[in-house]
Design an enzyme around this catalytic site. Structure first.
Site, PDB file in Angstrom:
ATOM      1  CG  MET A 174      11.137  -1.048   9.904  1.00  0.00           C
ATOM      2  SD  MET A 174      12.277  -1.086   8.544  1.00  0.00           S
ATOM      3  CE  MET A 174      13.760  -0.647   9.413  1.00  0.00           C
ATOM      4  CB  SER A 175       4.389  -0.251  10.569  1.00  0.00           C
ATOM      5  OG  SER A 175       3.101   0.214  10.200  1.00  0.00           O
TER       6      SER A 175
ATOM      7  CG  MET B 190      -1.893  -1.222   1.121  1.00  0.00           C
ATOM      8  SD  MET B 190      -3.428  -1.014   2.016  1.00  0.00           S
ATOM      9  CE  MET B 190      -2.802  -0.890   3.671  1.00  0.00           C
TER      10      MET B 190
ATOM     11  CG  HIS C  14       6.897  -2.069   2.061  1.00  0.00           C
ATOM     12  ND1 HIS C  14       6.848  -0.884   2.751  1.00  0.00           N
ATOM     13  CD2 HIS C  14       5.674  -2.628   2.193  1.00  0.00           C
ATOM     14  CE1 HIS C  14       5.640  -0.716   3.268  1.00  0.00           C
ATOM     15  NE2 HIS C  14       4.907  -1.765   2.958  1.00  0.00           N
TER      16      HIS C  14
ATOM     17  CD  GLN D  89      -6.090  -3.889   2.730  1.00  0.00           C
ATOM     18  OE1 GLN D  89      -5.997  -4.358   1.604  1.00  0.00           O
ATOM     19  NE2 GLN D  89      -5.112  -3.981   3.613  1.00  0.00           N
TER      20      GLN D  89
HETATM   21  P1  AMP Z   1       1.535  -2.993   3.458  1.00  0.00           P
HETATM   22  O1  AMP Z   1       2.063  -1.949   2.531  1.00  0.00           O
HETATM   23  O2  AMP Z   1       1.532  -2.594   4.887  1.00  0.00           O
HETATM   24  O3  AMP Z   1       0.227  -3.568   2.981  1.00  0.00           O
HETATM   25  O4  AMP Z   1       2.571  -4.204   3.403  1.00  0.00           O
HETATM   26  C1  AMP Z   1       2.906  -4.821   2.175  1.00  0.00           C
HETATM   27  C2  AMP Z   1       3.693  -6.068   2.469  1.00  0.00           C
HETATM   28  O5  AMP Z   1       4.875  -5.737   3.193  1.00  0.00           O
HETATM   29  C3  AMP Z   1       2.910  -7.070   3.344  1.00  0.00           C
HETATM   30  O6  AMP Z   1       3.164  -8.383   2.876  1.00  0.00           O
HETATM   31  C4  AMP Z   1       3.500  -6.835   4.704  1.00  0.00           C
HETATM   32  O7  AMP Z   1       3.414  -7.968   5.558  1.00  0.00           O
HETATM   33  C5  AMP Z   1       4.958  -6.536   4.356  1.00  0.00           C
HETATM   34  N1  AMP Z   1       5.579  -5.810   5.455  1.00  0.00           N
HETATM   35  C6  AMP Z   1       5.099  -4.709   6.098  1.00  0.00           C
HETATM   36  N2  AMP Z   1       5.927  -4.358   7.102  1.00  0.00           N
HETATM   37  C7  AMP Z   1       6.942  -5.254   7.101  1.00  0.00           C
HETATM   38  C8  AMP Z   1       8.115  -5.434   7.905  1.00  0.00           C
HETATM   39  N3  AMP Z   1       8.394  -4.626   8.915  1.00  0.00           N
HETATM   40  N4  AMP Z   1       8.942  -6.459   7.599  1.00  0.00           N
HETATM   41  C9  AMP Z   1       8.676  -7.302   6.568  1.00  0.00           C
HETATM   42  N5  AMP Z   1       7.582  -7.190   5.782  1.00  0.00           N
HETATM   43  C10 AMP Z   1       6.722  -6.186   6.043  1.00  0.00           C
END
Ligand code: AMP
Length: 281
Positions: free
Chosen positions: A186-187, A30, A37, A61
């Site tokens: 990380m987020s 996203m 990522h 979602q």
């Molecule tokens: P998102 O953009 O939050 O929907 O995440 C996209 C993908 O990146 C998903 O498969 C998440 O699980 C993965 N992801 C997000 N944060 C992390 C992290 N800290 N370490 C590894 N993968 C991550």
């Protein structure tokens, strides 16, 4: 890196690549990209896949409109980061490309009890929305391998169910959670935390690591209650759940046995931001 915005364009490009015997690795995101990522992109590149990343903030979602509106968007920075790790293709669609007939879900994905637990309980409809977008993206990108992060532990289990149901030729590669030097997962949502909040947020991983050390000495429900209390005492405003669960079903474990395969999962609010994390036990 080639950037596509239209479904037809990316689909015909990837078809040509498949005819040249290239395998496709796919990393759906996203956006507001970070090292977590990028670790997925790097893994796909290591595995010699033609690597496709998508950036699409999926409205279906989000059960909380404010969370959707406040979701960070940084396309220019994302493009730079993706180029630096040699991502081959970026898919950057608008909602009308993903949902040409609107966002109403026509089918219900058979997710069983999983969709009513933990994230599913606190974010009703969330996993149906996740399956809706992943289903659509898989039908466009047709990858050999899908790369996802353990950070979203339950999401990986749900997507595995979707693959078994509709795409059993697609392999799911679950990659470890990338953390900051202070071990905060990380987020993209961390951007919304203050610098003080970034420090406070480390209480989640510290609490989970402490929980892991007490598995043999305390009842599991007591460990969960203590971890919840410690998060609230650190400054979290609300804890949706702390659960010590079976890593295969996500149902609460009754008692810790030597051969238990467990995971502790946490969702809690800090400075109005909902953070999730988990640790295998
Ligand atoms: P998102 O953009 O939050 O929907 O995440 C996209 C993908 O990146 C998903 O498969 C998440 O699980 C993965 N992801 C997000 N944060 C992390 C992290 N800290 N370490 C590894 N993968 C991550």
């Amino acid at each position: 890196m080639i950037i596509f915005k239209k479904v037809n364009d990316i689909a015909s490009f990837l078809n040509q690549q498949k005819q040249k015997n290239n395998t496709i690795g796919f990393v759906p995101t996203m956006g507001a990209l970070h090292e977590g990522h990028l670790s997925l992109i790097k893994k796909s590149k290591q595995n010699k896949h033609l690597t496709v990343c998508s950036i699409f903030v999926n409205p279906t979602q989000f059960n909380d409109a404010t969370d959707f509106e406040k979701y960070p968007s940084k396309h220019e920075e994302d493009i730079l980061l993706l180029s630096r790790v040699d991502c081959d293709v970026l898919f950057l669609p608008v909602a009308a490309e993903i949902y040409p007939s609107g966002t109403t879900l026509e089918i219900s994905y058979p997710l069983g009890e999983m969709e009513n637990l933990l994230e599913g309980k606190f974010r009703p409809g969330h996993f149906q929305g996740v399956c809706q977008v992943v289903d659509r993206l898989l039908s466009i990108v047709t990858p050999h391998t899908l790369y996802m992060g353990q950070k979203d532990f339950q999401q990986c289990m749900v997507v595995e169910k979707l693959l078994q149901y509709k795409y059993n030729h697609v392999e799911l590669a679950v990659c470890p959670t990338e953390r900051t030097t202070s071990k905060l997962a990380m987020s993209s949502r961390n951007i919304r935390l203050s610098s003080k909040g970034m420090v406070t947020a480390t209480a989640i991983i510290q609490g989970m690591e402490h929980a892991k050390q007490t598995l043999l000495t305390l009842p599991l429900r007591t460990i969960e209650a203590e971890l919840t209390a410690s998060l609230l005492a650190s400054g979290f405003s609300k804890v949706d759940y702390v659960s010590i669960a079976d890593a295969n079903t996500l149902l609460p474990l009754e008692k810790w046995e030597n051969d238990s395969k467990g995971v502790v999962l946490v969702a809690a609010f800090l400075e109005g931001v909902r953070l999730i994390d988990n640790l295998l036990l």
